[in-house]
Design an enzyme around this catalytic site. Sequence first.
Site, PDB file in Angstrom:
ATOM      1  N   LYS A  89       1.727  10.414   1.272  1.00  0.00           N
ATOM      2  CA  LYS A  89       1.497   8.774   0.927  1.00  0.00           C
ATOM      3  C   LYS A  89       2.263   8.268  -0.529  1.00  0.00           C
ATOM      4  O   LYS A  89       3.436   9.260  -0.442  1.00  0.00           O
ATOM      5  CB  LYS A  89       0.096   9.319   1.123  1.00  0.00           C
ATOM      6  N   SER A  97      -0.664   7.101   9.285  1.00  0.00           N
ATOM      7  CA  SER A  97      -1.207   6.043   7.768  1.00  0.00           C
ATOM      8  C   SER A  97      -0.006   5.690   7.303  1.00  0.00           C
ATOM      9  O   SER A  97      -0.418   4.689   6.016  1.00  0.00           O
ATOM     10  CB  SER A  97      -1.716   7.428   7.227  1.00  0.00           C
TER      11      SER A  97
END
Lengths: 196, 175
Positions: free
Chosen positions: A102, A53
């Site tokens: 993230k 990711s």
Amino acid sequence: MASRILSIFHRGTQSGRFIHDFKYWAFTFATWIPAVIFFNGHVGEVTWINGPSMYPFLNTSFNEGLSKDVCWTSKWSPTTDLKRGMIVSFRSPSNPETIAIKRIIAVEGDTVFTRAPYPLPTVQIPYNHVWVEGDNRDANKTLDSNTYGPISMNLIQGKVTHVLWPWKSIGPIRWQEFKGRTRVIRRRNDDITPRW
Amino acid sequence: MTIFQRAFRPFKYIKHRYVGHHFRVLSAALKTVLLGHVFVEYGYWAGACQGPSMLPTIEVYGDWVLVSKAYRRGRGIKIGDLVQFDSVVEPGVKVVKTVLGMEGDYVLRNSPGTNDEMLQIPQGHCWVVGDNLDASRDSRMFGPMPMALIEGKVIAKVLPWNERRWIENGLKPVE
């Protein structure tokens, strides 16, 4: 007979001395476990990055082998001083037992132009929430705020501050240099934090 | 060895080990504090609550509750349980509310009688509401609450001592 068996625990014998020493060092080791738990929970922790990711910034070679990037997560006061571009680790809102890593795209008061799974074209971030996204351009490779919406700052566990491995990207993470592709309208006054 | 000597052997040991050894005293104190911290974080926590949002279950001021951290992150939480969680909207604030819906359930968006709008709770979230609907900031305001914020389940009220009781789930199956 029983006394002969029990004599191995007697300190005078060689085996008895070994058991005594072993118990002493096992106890000494065990007393430090709470210190390690505290350190990992509130000071800092070594983190292995799973999945693509954050490609291409972290796990740059995720499709070339099984190696994972290793990072240092600072856990001291994780909810203060969050800025756009910082990489944070937090408990995933959709799966409480997993920890996600993230990048913060927008902070409270900003307006974000969202991506595919999100139901609305734009969203304003509520107070004490942040908008997080993975760096990967492929929207299918990152599960982020475009799926679960702005996340509460209290979910954030730590800030990823250094890359420890691989060798070529070792060093502090310069999040200030991050230029995102997501369109963000910054809130009008960056100095004043809106209060709840 | 007399019983008297036997009983005092631990104290003799402690004296030999710690008196005059400042580093040992310091590290033992530190390790004790950290053991307490780990107990509070993963075992049980008791502390004072304030605010009118959980009337009549918890009083406005002066009530202490016992929280079991085995239920952290929503493990084994059921509808009707009282949970303590990190506030969704204020960093560093801890809140106690009642769980009224788990992931997948359909709940009323607002207070009963105002609006019939319903929503489905997304994966990993729950719906928390205070028992005193008029004076509570809860899911009706900030929406579904991520279960990752749950610190534990309120299992007892411990103070005031003459009002002590186990807090049980109010929802019982009909017999």
